[in-house]
Enzyme design. Structure first.
Site, PDB file in Angstrom:
ATOM      1  N   ASP A   1     -24.701  21.163  -2.739  1.00 41.02           N
ATOM      2  CA  ASP A   1     -25.364  21.386  -4.025  1.00 41.02           C
ATOM      3  C   ASP A   1     -26.875  21.372  -3.836  1.00 41.02           C
ATOM      4  O   ASP A   1     -27.407  20.640  -2.992  1.00 41.02           O
ATOM      5  CB  ASP A   1     -24.990  20.289  -5.030  1.00 41.02           C
ATOM      6  CG  ASP A   1     -23.536  20.399  -5.470  1.00 41.02           C
ATOM      7  OD1 ASP A   1     -22.970  21.494  -5.365  1.00 41.02           O
ATOM      8  OD2 ASP A   1     -22.977  19.373  -5.929  1.00 41.02           O
TER       9      ASP A   1
ATOM     10  N   ARG B   1      -9.164  24.805 -16.196  1.00 36.51           N
ATOM     11  CA  ARG B   1      -9.882  23.567 -15.914  1.00 36.51           C
ATOM     12  C   ARG B   1     -11.355  23.746 -16.258  1.00 36.51           C
ATOM     13  O   ARG B   1     -11.961  24.768 -15.911  1.00 36.51           O
ATOM     14  CB  ARG B   1      -9.720  23.191 -14.445  1.00 36.51           C
ATOM     15  CG  ARG B   1     -10.475  21.919 -14.034  1.00 36.51           C
ATOM     16  CD  ARG B   1     -10.486  21.740 -12.534  1.00 36.51           C
ATOM     17  NE  ARG B   1     -11.275  20.573 -12.132  1.00 36.51           N
ATOM     18  CZ  ARG B   1     -11.895  20.436 -10.969  1.00 36.51           C
ATOM     19  NH1 ARG B   1     -11.801  21.409 -10.065  1.00 36.51           N
ATOM     20  NH2 ARG B   1     -12.577  19.342 -10.694  1.00 36.51           N
TER      21      ARG B   1
ATOM     22  N   HIS C   1     -18.861  19.866   0.158  1.00 41.22           N
ATOM     23  CA  HIS C   1     -17.618  19.735  -0.619  1.00 41.22           C
ATOM     24  C   HIS C   1     -17.157  21.099  -1.128  1.00 41.22           C
ATOM     25  O   HIS C   1     -17.889  22.086  -1.073  1.00 41.22           O
ATOM     26  CB  HIS C   1     -17.819  18.773  -1.792  1.00 41.22           C
ATOM     27  CG  HIS C   1     -18.874  19.226  -2.757  1.00 41.22           C
ATOM     28  ND1 HIS C   1     -20.218  19.117  -2.498  1.00 41.22           N
ATOM     29  CD2 HIS C   1     -18.774  19.800  -3.992  1.00 41.22           C
ATOM     30  CE1 HIS C   1     -20.909  19.582  -3.524  1.00 41.22           C
ATOM     31  NE2 HIS C   1     -20.059  20.015  -4.442  1.00 41.22           N
TER      32      HIS C   1
ATOM     33  N   HIS D   1     -19.583  23.991   0.119  1.00 39.87           N
ATOM     34  CA  HIS D   1     -21.015  24.212  -0.105  1.00 39.87           C
ATOM     35  C   HIS D   1     -21.737  22.875  -0.259  1.00 39.87           C
ATOM     36  O   HIS D   1     -21.123  21.832  -0.492  1.00 39.87           O
ATOM     37  CB  HIS D   1     -21.233  25.051  -1.367  1.00 39.87           C
ATOM     38  CG  HIS D   1     -20.734  24.353  -2.610  1.00 39.87           C
ATOM     39  ND1 HIS D   1     -19.386  24.289  -2.927  1.00 39.87           N
ATOM     40  CD2 HIS D   1     -21.394  23.673  -3.588  1.00 39.87           C
ATOM     41  CE1 HIS D   1     -19.238  23.617  -4.067  1.00 39.87           C
ATOM     42  NE2 HIS D   1     -20.442  23.227  -4.487  1.00 39.87           N
TER      43      HIS D   1
END
Length: 693
Positions: A624, A684, A674, A622
């Site tokens: 940002d 995480r 990314h 995608h």
């Protein structure tokens, strides 16, 4: 000119009544060795005056300036001392000691005495005391002060004997009234040959004359100058209610602080702890928590790290806040046994703050009272007052700003300190042994305490010779979060930075500690481990994680194209604080790495993302919705989780081992397509901010 008639040792007498310093004897009365008395002796020693102290060991019955009349005891002691002096050329100086300092030496004093052309010279005052009805009987003067002051006079021994011959009063009678009646009697004044130091050439009484006196720095020394008469008095007397003013002048006169040398006495009597031949002194540390206070856990960490043997420390902890009980309990659980003694008073014991202070004072088994100067960063607030107003509250002294800003560094006698101070146990056993030091019907505990300390004649010193710490702002501290200190970036920014910003962050801008793992992707340290831990725990404590679905009512339009399991900063009320963090710590790096680009660190979205193998392990490719993105790793790969990372598809470049507390900075739209790589084990956490100008 003078014709010498004889020489006897170092004392010379001449036909024109030249008087040399060897002829001078200073008499003073002191029944106790107070801080003021020690200051007087120090100034006398500096100028090599010969001092004889009268009344040692006696009980003082002469009253004080707060409860007139009094002082007759001084007259009795002086009359007795003069009986032993047979030298007709001996000059006697009688001065008070607790509130007197010398600003020059015997030679100047005797020269000015000679120039007065009288056998006895009294100090002069603007105000008449204690009997105002005698005002009209005082001789008029062309210029200067008209009324006699009994706190200082100088004269030849025979004349002083004559002056005191009629004294038969009680110790509690008024010396001021006795000498005044002698002076206003024309026959007595003439036969004894009395005059007043009308223009303050020898004596400067401060009562009624505060506007006349300023400090004069000259040639490696400091003096008081009377600006009304342009004179330099030799003796400065803080008579009546001017004790604070003489304390202020005594911070400088005669040579305690000068522009050329700074503080000349600050290192006198200091002994390094490493040089102690016996055990370290026992120190009682009183800790008072009376309101919700930021960074209490940090305080206990610093207490633990004090470089002083813990078996010589006793802790007295007074806590009124339920919110802070876990912090105290955790500290004592692990470390109480390391200290010589620990006493804890908690909220359940219902002991008021005044009583608690009195308790710690009496738990205690080169200055008897000293406080480190503490400041609030970015403000002019400190834990001391340089002066007091007429009603006993804060007033700013002339040197306050210079002391606070470090332009004048030294040891300062001040009227008020708070928050932190060190007192000798011997002083508590003697001068400050009253059980109600902190009690007052009108003053808060600290003001009541300082008032009583002042009235006991104990000097309160504050030192700014070193940076000892800071005082926290507690005004807007809220306790409705798990880690409330996270919200202190506005109120206590220095403490916040020390707690939460990575120790190497300063090297990012100064030394270029920035890595570029992929094109136009910058990697730098920003958060401490504590910051990462607190952010994770705060979000988990809040617990309202999104479901990772496209429909999302939290955002404008209600639809998220690439959803994550997350909590937005504004959901926990942290959006303003986060924007401040981005502006102070992310924006400077952005401007350094992208020259010509400036940002106000505004963001549409800032959130903490949680990746779990059984929840949302990864994020599809995608762009940002940002000009640039800040992505901070909040926990450690290989320890807290396996897998994870970020891959930039256009460059076929991945960051596979994110470092906890390090930020990835990269463009959001257009170039840096990314994806989030799969987390295959553990959990995480990352913090993500979509920043636009």
């Amino acid at each position: 000119s003078c014709t010498l008639l004889k020489i006897k040792l170092h004392v010379s007498v001449c036909s024109c009544c030249c008087v040399f310093s060897g002829d001078l004897l200073v008499l003073t009365v002191a029944t106790q060795e107070t801080d003021g008395f020690r200051r007087f002796l120090r100034s006398a020693k500096h100028f090599n005056y010969t001092i004889k102290v009268l009344g040692r060991g006696e009980t003082w019955k002469g009253g004080d300036y707060m409860s007139p009349p009094g002082g007759g005891q001084k007259v009795r002691l002086l009359k007795s001392a003069l009986e032993d002096i047979q030298d007709e050329n001996r000059v006697i100086l009688l001065v008070d000691s607790y509130d007197v300092i010398f600003s020059s030496g015997p030679r100047e004093l005797l020269k000015k005495f000679q120039q007065a052309k009288h056998r006895v010279v009294f100090s002069a005052e603007t105000l008449i005391w204690p009997d105002r009805h005698l005002e009209d009987k005082h001789p008029h003067v062309r210029e200067g002060k008209r009324f006699l002051g009994a706190g200082g006079f100088i004269g030849y021994a025979p004349n002083l004997k004559q002056m005191l011959s009629d004294w038969s009063g009680a110790d509690s009678d008024s010396d001021q009234l006795f000498f005044t009646k002698l002076y206003i009697n024309p026959e007595k004044r003439k036969s004894i040959n009395i005059t007043l130091d009308n223009k303050c050439r020898l004596f400067q009484n401060l009562h009624g004359a505060l506007d006349e006196v300023v400090l004069k720095f000259e040639d490696g020394r400091v003096r008081a100058r009377n600006v009304l008469y342009n004179t330099l008095p030799v003796i400065i007397h803080g008579n009546g209610p001017t004790k604070l003013q003489i304390n202020y002048l005594g911070n400088y006169i005669p040579h305690l602080w000068m522009f050329e040398t700074g503080c000349t006495l600050c290192n006198e009597g200091l002994r390094p702890l490493s040089g102690l031949q016996s055990e370290y002194p026992v120190v009682v540390i009183g800790i008072f928590i009376q309101q919700p206070t930021p960074f209490v856990s940090v305080f206990f960490e610093r207490l633990l790290n004090l470089k002083y043997p813990k078996n010589r420390l006793r802790l007295f902890i007074y806590n009124q806040e339920l919110h802070h009980e876990p912090h105290i309990r955790t500290f004592l659980e692990y470390h109480e046994s390391e200290y010589q003694d620990v006493k804890l008073i908690g909220p359940e014991e219902d002991i008021d703050p005044v009583t608690s202070r009195n308790i710690v004072i009496f738990t205690k088994n080169k200055q008897p009272f000293i406080a480190p100067m503490m400041t609030k960063p970015g403000r002019l607030w400190t834990n001391f007052w340089g002066a007091l107003s007429a009603d006993g509250y804060y007033a700013r002294s002339e040197d306050y700003m210079d002391i606070v800003k470090g332009r004048r560094m030294g040891l300062w006698n001040v009227p008020y300190v708070s928050h932190i101070f060190l007192i000798k146990a011997d002083t508590l056993r003697t001068d400050l042994k009253d059980p109600d030091l902190f009690e007052s019907a009108t003053l808060d505990p600290d003001m009541a305490f300082c008032s009583k300390v002042r009235n006991k004649g104990v000097f309160m010193f504050v030192t700014n010779m070193h940076t000892f710490g800071r005082v926290l702002s507690t005004e807007n501290y809220q306790t409705n979060h798990l880690h409330n200190d996270l919200w202190q970036i506005f109120e206590n920014p220095v403490e916040w930075e020390e707690r939460y910003i990575h120790e190497n962050y300063s090297k990012v801008l100064r030394d270029g500690l920035i890595e570029m793992p992929c094109p136009d992707v910058y990697w730098f340290p920003v958060f401490t481990d504590v910051a990462c831990k607190h952010l994770i725990e705060e979000m988990e404590h809040f617990g309202q994680w999104s479901g990772g679905r496209n429909v999302d009512k939290r955002i404008l339009g209600g639809y998220e194209n690439v959803p994550t399991v997350d909590i937005h900063m504004n959901q926990v009320g942290y959006d303003k604080e986060w924007q401040k963090f981005l502006l102070d710590y992310a924006a400077p790096v952005t401007e350094k790495m992208y020259p010509g680009y400036y940002t106000m660190a505004q963001f549409d979205l800032a959130f903490v993302v949680r990746y779990k193998p059984d929840e949302q392990p990864a994020l599809r490719p995608h762009h940002d919705a940002s000009t640039f993105t800040i992505n901070i790793a909040l926990n450690q790969v290989g320890i807290d989780y396996q897998g994870g990372g970020c891959r930039f598809l256009r460059y076929n470049c991945s960051v596979n081992a994110p470092r906890r507390g390090w930020a990835l900075l990269h463009p959001g739209r257009l170039t840096h397509y990314h994806e989030g790589l799969p987390t295959i084990e553990g959990v995480r956490y990352i913090s993500v901010s979509f920043v636009d100008p």
